[in-house]
Design a protein around this motif. Sequence first.
Motif, PDB file in Angstrom:
ATOM      1  N   MET A 100       0.842  -1.186   0.000  1.00  0.00           N
ATOM      2  CA  MET A 100       0.000   0.000   0.000  1.00  0.00           C
ATOM      3  C   MET A 100       0.887   1.250   0.000  1.00  0.00           C
ATOM      4  N   THR A 101       0.523   2.223  -0.793  1.00  0.00           N
ATOM      5  CA  THR A 101       1.287   3.459  -0.920  1.00  0.00           C
ATOM      6  C   THR A 101       1.056   4.354   0.288  1.00  0.00           C
ATOM      7  N   ASN A 102       2.130   4.980   0.768  1.00  0.00           N
ATOM      8  CA  ASN A 102       2.048   5.946   1.860  1.00  0.00           C
ATOM      9  C   ASN A 102       1.766   7.314   1.251  1.00  0.00           C
ATOM     10  N   ALA A 103       0.588   7.864   1.498  1.00  0.00           N
ATOM     11  CA  ALA A 103       0.158   9.130   0.893  1.00  0.00           C
ATOM     12  C   ALA A 103       0.982  10.323   1.362  1.00  0.00           C
ATOM     13  N   ALA A 104       1.779  10.158   2.408  1.00  0.00           N
ATOM     14  CA  ALA A 104       2.614  11.249   2.923  1.00  0.00           C
ATOM     15  C   ALA A 104       4.050  11.163   2.443  1.00  0.00           C
ATOM     16  N   SER A 105       4.365  10.167   1.612  1.00  0.00           N
ATOM     17  CA  SER A 105       5.737   9.973   1.162  1.00  0.00           C
ATOM     18  C   SER A 105       6.042  10.796  -0.080  1.00  0.00           C
ATOM     19  N   PHE A 106       7.097  11.576  -0.002  1.00  0.00           N
ATOM     20  CA  PHE A 106       7.542  12.357  -1.152  1.00  0.00           C
ATOM     21  C   PHE A 106       8.132  11.461  -2.233  1.00  0.00           C
ATOM     22  N   ARG A 107       8.744  10.342  -1.830  1.00  0.00           N
ATOM     23  CA  ARG A 107       9.435   9.471  -2.779  1.00  0.00           C
ATOM     24  C   ARG A 107       8.499   8.580  -3.586  1.00  0.00           C
ATOM     25  N   GLU A 108       7.236   8.514  -3.203  1.00  0.00           N
ATOM     26  CA  GLU A 108       6.261   7.731  -3.962  1.00  0.00           C
ATOM     27  C   GLU A 108       5.827   8.556  -5.168  1.00  0.00           C
ATOM     28  N   PRO A 109       6.311   8.253  -6.374  1.00  0.00           N
ATOM     29  CA  PRO A 109       5.991   9.101  -7.528  1.00  0.00           C
ATOM     30  C   PRO A 109       4.498   9.205  -7.805  1.00  0.00           C
ATOM     31  N   GLY A 110       3.742   8.153  -7.489  1.00  0.00           N
ATOM     32  CA  GLY A 110       2.303   8.187  -7.733  1.00  0.00           C
ATOM     33  C   GLY A 110       1.569   9.217  -6.908  1.00  0.00           C
ATOM     34  N   ASN A 111       2.161   9.611  -5.780  1.00  0.00           N
ATOM     35  CA  ASN A 111       1.511  10.622  -4.931  1.00  0.00           C
ATOM     36  C   ASN A 111       1.399  11.973  -5.625  1.00  0.00           C
ATOM     37  N   TRP A 112       2.269  12.242  -6.575  1.00  0.00           N
ATOM     38  CA  TRP A 112       2.305  13.557  -7.228  1.00  0.00           C
ATOM     39  C   TRP A 112       1.559  13.568  -8.558  1.00  0.00           C
ATOM     40  N   LEU A 113       0.924  12.470  -8.919  1.00  0.00           N
ATOM     41  CA  LEU A 113       0.262  12.358 -10.220  1.00  0.00           C
ATOM     42  C   LEU A 113      -1.234  12.642 -10.137  1.00  0.00           C
ATOM     43  N   GLY A 114      -1.845  12.836 -11.300  1.00  0.00           N
ATOM     44  CA  GLY A 114      -3.296  12.900 -11.391  1.00  0.00           C
ATOM     45  C   GLY A 114      -3.914  14.268 -11.312  1.00  0.00           C
ATOM     46  N   GLY A 115      -3.128  15.318 -11.318  1.00  0.00           N
ATOM     47  CA  GLY A 115      -3.686  16.663 -11.188  1.00  0.00           C
ATOM     48  C   GLY A 115      -3.789  17.080  -9.739  1.00  0.00           C
ATOM     49  N   PHE A 116      -4.321  18.262  -9.527  1.00  0.00           N
ATOM     50  CA  PHE A 116      -4.350  18.844  -8.185  1.00  0.00           C
ATOM     51  C   PHE A 116      -5.774  19.160  -7.736  1.00  0.00           C
ATOM     52  N   TYR A 117      -6.064  18.815  -6.489  1.00  0.00           N
ATOM     53  CA  TYR A 117      -7.269  19.321  -5.835  1.00  0.00           C
ATOM     54  C   TYR A 117      -6.829  20.615  -5.166  1.00  0.00           C
ATOM     55  N   GLU A 118      -7.463  21.736  -5.524  1.00  0.00           N
ATOM     56  CA  GLU A 118      -6.889  23.046  -5.219  1.00  0.00           C
ATOM     57  C   GLU A 118      -7.801  23.988  -4.431  1.00  0.00           C
ATOM     58  N   LEU A 119      -7.119  24.865  -3.746  1.00  0.00           N
ATOM     59  CA  LEU A 119      -7.656  26.138  -3.303  1.00  0.00           C
ATOM     60  C   LEU A 119      -6.876  27.168  -4.107  1.00  0.00           C
ATOM     61  N   ALA A 120      -7.533  27.803  -5.063  1.00  0.00           N
ATOM     62  CA  ALA A 120      -6.892  28.814  -5.917  1.00  0.00           C
ATOM     63  C   ALA A 120      -7.413  30.178  -5.489  1.00  0.00           C
ATOM     64  N   ILE A 121      -6.508  31.027  -5.045  1.00  0.00           N
ATOM     65  CA  ILE A 121      -6.879  32.354  -4.551  1.00  0.00           C
ATOM     66  C   ILE A 121      -6.380  33.422  -5.516  1.00  0.00           C
ATOM     67  N   GLU A 122      -7.305  34.223  -6.002  1.00  0.00           N
ATOM     68  CA  GLU A 122      -6.935  35.399  -6.782  1.00  0.00           C
ATOM     69  C   GLU A 122      -6.553  36.484  -5.772  1.00  0.00           C
ATOM     70  N   VAL A 123      -5.267  36.679  -5.609  1.00  0.00           N
ATOM     71  CA  VAL A 123      -4.765  37.568  -4.559  1.00  0.00           C
ATOM     72  C   VAL A 123      -4.992  39.031  -4.910  1.00  0.00           C
ATOM     73  N   GLY A 124      -4.822  39.375  -6.169  1.00  0.00           N
ATOM     74  CA  GLY A 124      -4.995  40.762  -6.597  1.00  0.00           C
ATOM     75  C   GLY A 124      -4.125  41.043  -7.800  1.00  0.00           C
TER      76      GLY A 124
END
Length: 194
Positions: free
Chosen positions: A1-25
């Motif tokens: 099972m993949t550790n979702a907190a591991s930086f070295r697991e390449p799959g953790n960084w795939l698939g796009g981003f679930y985001e909070l996008a803030i238009e700062v100004g």
Amino acid sequence: MTNAASFREPGNWLGGFYELAIEVGPTGDDDRLAAALAAVWTAAGVEGCVTGRDAEPEEQPEAPCTLASLAGTGHLQGRVRLPEGQLVVCGCMVVREEDGSDWLDFYVPTGALDAAGVPARAGLMSYRSAVLDDWLASVATEAHRTVSFPLALVGWEVSGSTDAATLAGRPPAHRTVGYLLPQGGSLHYAQANA
């Protein structure tokens, strides 16, 4: 099972981003953008702050949570605890529109969400979680207490999908993402409804 907190697991960084996008100004206000970065990092409760993904955070030097650190690699990364307790990788980046706005994007990669077993409605080109939407909306609301901004969006790959000028203070009736717009000194959250 993949550790979702591991930086070295390449799959953790795939698939796009679930985001909070803030238009700062408007583009170019570095002090405001830096304040928004610090406010979001704190409001989300991010653990650590590093610039690399090739080693775990504890194996690399801590980076200051600043625009200068962000400018060096384009992203700052850390770990964040989701509302249901899972620890996952996360990050932040800045988008500076020419003759437009500065955007601050705080994200959790969908690969890490999958590894953490976060229930979501997945589609061919989307990923949706009401729990994550509400959590990211609360992060935006807390950050807004420190730095006001004209718009925040929550959802999968939401950055750049609209802007405050286009919305003119009103979210659309049919919403595939969440909208946070200032009203009377605080943020009004219009949840995704479609």
